[in-house]
Scaffold this motif. Structure first.
Motif, short mmCIF file in Angstrom:
data_model
loop_
_atom_site.label_atom_id
_atom_site.label_comp_id
_atom_site.label_asym_id
_atom_site.label_seq_id
_atom_site.Cartn_x
_atom_site.Cartn_y
_atom_site.Cartn_z
N HIS A 1 -10.72 8.79 5.79
CA HIS A 1 -11.26 7.59 5.15
C HIS A 1 -12.74 7.54 5.49
O HIS A 1 -13.15 7.00 6.52
CB HIS A 1 -10.52 6.35 5.66
CG HIS A 1 -9.15 6.20 5.08
ND1 HIS A 1 -8.18 7.17 5.21
CD2 HIS A 1 -8.58 5.20 4.37
CE1 HIS A 1 -7.08 6.76 4.59
NE2 HIS A 1 -7.30 5.57 4.08
N HIS B 1 -8.35 -0.09 -1.71
CA HIS B 1 -9.14 0.49 -0.63
C HIS B 1 -9.93 1.64 -1.23
O HIS B 1 -9.36 2.65 -1.65
CB HIS B 1 -8.23 1.00 0.49
CG HIS B 1 -7.79 -0.07 1.44
ND1 HIS B 1 -6.83 0.14 2.40
CD2 HIS B 1 -8.20 -1.36 1.57
CE1 HIS B 1 -6.66 -0.99 3.09
NE2 HIS B 1 -7.48 -1.90 2.60
N ASP C 1 -5.00 3.01 -2.44
CA ASP C 1 -5.87 3.59 -1.42
C ASP C 1 -6.29 4.93 -2.00
O ASP C 1 -5.45 5.77 -2.31
CB ASP C 1 -5.12 3.77 -0.10
CG ASP C 1 -6.01 4.29 1.02
OD1 ASP C 1 -6.64 5.36 0.82
OD2 ASP C 1 -6.08 3.66 2.08
N GLU D 1 0.83 -1.21 0.00
CA GLU D 1 0.00 0.00 0.00
C GLU D 1 0.86 1.25 0.00
O GLU D 1 1.87 1.35 0.71
CB GLU D 1 -0.91 0.02 1.23
CG GLU D 1 -1.85 1.23 1.25
CD GLU D 1 -2.79 1.20 2.43
OE1 GLU D 1 -3.97 1.55 2.25
OE2 GLU D 1 -2.36 0.83 3.54
N GLU E 1 -12.50 0.77 3.54
CA GLU E 1 -11.67 1.01 4.73
C GLU E 1 -12.11 2.33 5.37
O GLU E 1 -11.48 3.38 5.20
CB GLU E 1 -10.18 1.04 4.37
CG GLU E 1 -9.29 1.09 5.59
CD GLU E 1 -7.87 1.51 5.29
OE1 GLU E 1 -6.98 1.09 6.02
OE2 GLU E 1 -7.65 2.27 4.32
#
Length: 278
Positions: A222, A213, A187, A154, A251
């Motif tokens: 998030h 994500h 992400d 990530e 997430e």
């Protein structure tokens, strides 16, 4: 091939003040087939668990007809850093990840999330920290290969890591590793902050993009979809157009959802189901 609701996964991180079974029941209630397991107390902290308890988690997941998309051990707030200057800290961090790789195999995860760690932010050990990160990730990829696990590396924000913190540094690390058992992931928060898009990731990584994500942000945070400013429909279209057929995992970490985590799932899946059905 178009992405569908069958590609969605929840994550238990916003349920940390609730029973794990509540998280699983809510996932099933809203028609999501996958769960991503956040590896931390109180739900899945390996230091506090026996083998029987790990197996029990798998049974709870399977009896609801759910599957595990990824295991994500907590590695940003615990003292875990595979690029640390201290040899003892690096060794402990590698043992931490190796144990979670074994657990990922036990619960049928198939994938486990890893990060690069970080060096000192004054840049004084940048070259050495990068080398430690690469060496550690290669060792973990070898361990993952033995257990049939794919590692998803990530990208962190620039205020979280000075190593793998954007698409170019992710691509560089994957090229230097050149290992079949590790790929990159998106992400959407650090991706957006770095002014990149899913199309950029797919163009640079191709089938080495192994996990996503998929959350909203404003632009940080998030968040549940609809609480930020990111364009879910555009991202979904780019992922579909680029041939991505992996998991999109929610997430949702912001503390505003801790009192009513179910609402964050309901809000997100309603919006995403609408996008995916168009």
């Amino acid at each position: 091939m178009k992405l569908t609701r069958d590609h969605l996964s929840t994550m238990n991180i916003q349920y940390k003040y609730w029973p794990f079974t509540k998280f699983l029941d809510d996932t099933k209630k809203y028609g999501i087939p996958y769960v991503e397991i956040w590896g931390a107390a109180p739900h899945f902290h390996l230091e506090d668990m026996t083998y029987q308890e790990v197996a029990g988690v798998r049974r709870e997941i399977e009896k609801r007809g759910l599957k595990v998309s990824c295991l994500t051990p907590e590695q940003c707030v615990y003292p875990i850093n595979i690029a640390a200057e201290s040899k003892d800290e690096r060794r402990r961090s590698l043992k931490f990840f190796e144990n979670y790789i074994r657990a990922a195999s036990e619960i049928g995860a198939g994938k486990m999330l890893v990060t690069s760690g970080w060096g000192y932010f004054d840049g004084s050990n940048a070259k050495q920290a990068w080398e430690y990160a690469r060496e550690g990730l290669f060792d973990l990829a070898e361990c993952a290969k033995t257990h049939g696990i794919c590692l998803a590396l990530e990208v962190l924000r620039k205020d979280e890591s000075n190593l793998v913190n954007d698409l170019p540094s992710l691509k560089r690390m994957l090229q230097e590793l050149n290992h079949e058992s590790i790929g990159g992931m998106i992400d959407t928060i650090p991706m957006n902050l770095a002014k990149a898009t899913p199309a950029d990731y797919l163009r640079e990584l191709g089938n080495k993009l192994v996990h996503v994500h998929f959350i909203d942000g404003a632009p940080k945070g998030h968040l549940a979809w609809g609480d930020g400013i990111l364009d879910a429909a555009k991202y979904l279209q780019e992922l579909s157009d680029g041939g991505y057929q992996g998991i999109l995992s929610l997430e949702i970490t912001d503390g505003r959802y801790f009192m009513e985590p179910e609402a964050s799932i309901r809000q997100s899946v309603e919006m995403l189901f609408d996008c995916l059905n168009k």
